[in-house]
Enzyme design. Structure first.
Site, PDB file in Angstrom:
ATOM      1  N   CYS A  99      93.037 106.352 -43.217  1.00  0.00           N
ATOM      2  CA  CYS A  99      91.834 106.479 -42.391  1.00  0.00           C
ATOM      3  C   CYS A  99      90.595 106.056 -43.165  1.00  0.00           C
ATOM      4  O   CYS A  99      89.537 105.883 -42.583  1.00  0.00           O
ATOM      5  CB  CYS A  99      91.681 107.893 -41.824  1.00  0.00           C
ATOM      6  SG  CYS A  99      91.307 109.159 -43.034  1.00  0.00           S
ATOM      7  N   ASP A 106      88.848 107.715 -45.347  1.00  0.00           N
ATOM      8  CA  ASP A 106      87.930 108.773 -45.774  1.00  0.00           C
ATOM      9  C   ASP A 106      88.407 109.364 -47.090  1.00  0.00           C
ATOM     10  O   ASP A 106      89.503 109.916 -47.167  1.00  0.00           O
ATOM     11  CB  ASP A 106      87.853 109.889 -44.720  1.00  0.00           C
ATOM     12  CG  ASP A 106      87.178 109.427 -43.438  1.00  0.00           C
ATOM     13  OD1 ASP A 106      86.303 108.557 -43.518  1.00  0.00           O
ATOM     14  OD2 ASP A 106      87.530 109.949 -42.365  1.00  0.00           O
ATOM     15  N   CYS A 112      83.303 107.506 -42.989  1.00  0.00           N
ATOM     16  CA  CYS A 112      82.409 107.376 -41.836  1.00  0.00           C
ATOM     17  C   CYS A 112      81.222 108.332 -41.959  1.00  0.00           C
ATOM     18  O   CYS A 112      81.171 109.177 -42.862  1.00  0.00           O
ATOM     19  CB  CYS A 112      83.183 107.662 -40.553  1.00  0.00           C
ATOM     20  SG  CYS A 112      83.744 109.369 -40.432  1.00  0.00           S
ATOM     21  N   CYS A 163      87.340 115.242 -40.670  1.00  0.00           N
ATOM     22  CA  CYS A 163      86.367 115.062 -41.752  1.00  0.00           C
ATOM     23  C   CYS A 163      85.951 116.411 -42.328  1.00  0.00           C
ATOM     24  O   CYS A 163      85.771 116.552 -43.547  1.00  0.00           O
ATOM     25  CB  CYS A 163      85.124 114.331 -41.248  1.00  0.00           C
ATOM     26  SG  CYS A 163      85.469 112.649 -40.694  1.00  0.00           S
TER      27      CYS A 163
END
Length: 142
Positions: A34, A36, A59, A103
């Protein structure tokens, strides 16, 4: 996808960003899939987090959750910092879109990883104190 004003503020002007060369606990969590990745640095004195910094590749929500999480644990005893949940981070940011909740889980896990590293450096097994650190593979990144 709507972000709260707090998420936008922490994304645009994140707090506690950077590396900490004299950190006595460093934790890195993330998922290449992803994209992250969070690295959390903590400075601990007398079992209190006196300083905290982060570097996040990801992000806007990943940056905002890292920023908010560092604000929430700075000045806290390790025992309190370990109680910080991703839910508390999301609430402090006035919510996150469902697809971005992972997140906040990353932010929680990065703190745990940094505290675990701190205990390891003290010669203490962190697992009974910190628990297992979740692998991000389980976060169902989109």
């Amino acid at each position: 996808m709507m972000y709260s004003a707090k998420v936008m503020e922490h994304f645009a002007n994140p707090h506690n960003v950077g590396e900490m060369p004299d950190a006595n606990g460093v934790g890195e969590v993330g998922n290449q899939k992803c994209g992250d990745i969070m690295k959390m640095y903590i400075k601990v004195e007398n079992n209190v987090i006196t300083d905290v910094k982060f570097l996040t590749f990801g992000c806007g929500a990943a940056i905002a959750t890292s920023s908010m999480a560092t604000d929430l644990i700075k000045g806290q005893p390790l025992s309190e910092a370990l109680k910080l949940t991703n839910k508390a981070v999301v609430e402090a940011l006035d919510g996150l879109p469902a697809v971005k909740l992972h997140c906040s889980v990353l932010a929680e896990q990065a703190i745990k990883a940094a505290i675990a590293d701190y205990y390891r450096r003290q010669g203490i097994d962190p697992t009974p104190i910190v628990g297992e650190i979740e692998d991000c593979e389980a976060c169902h990144c989109h």
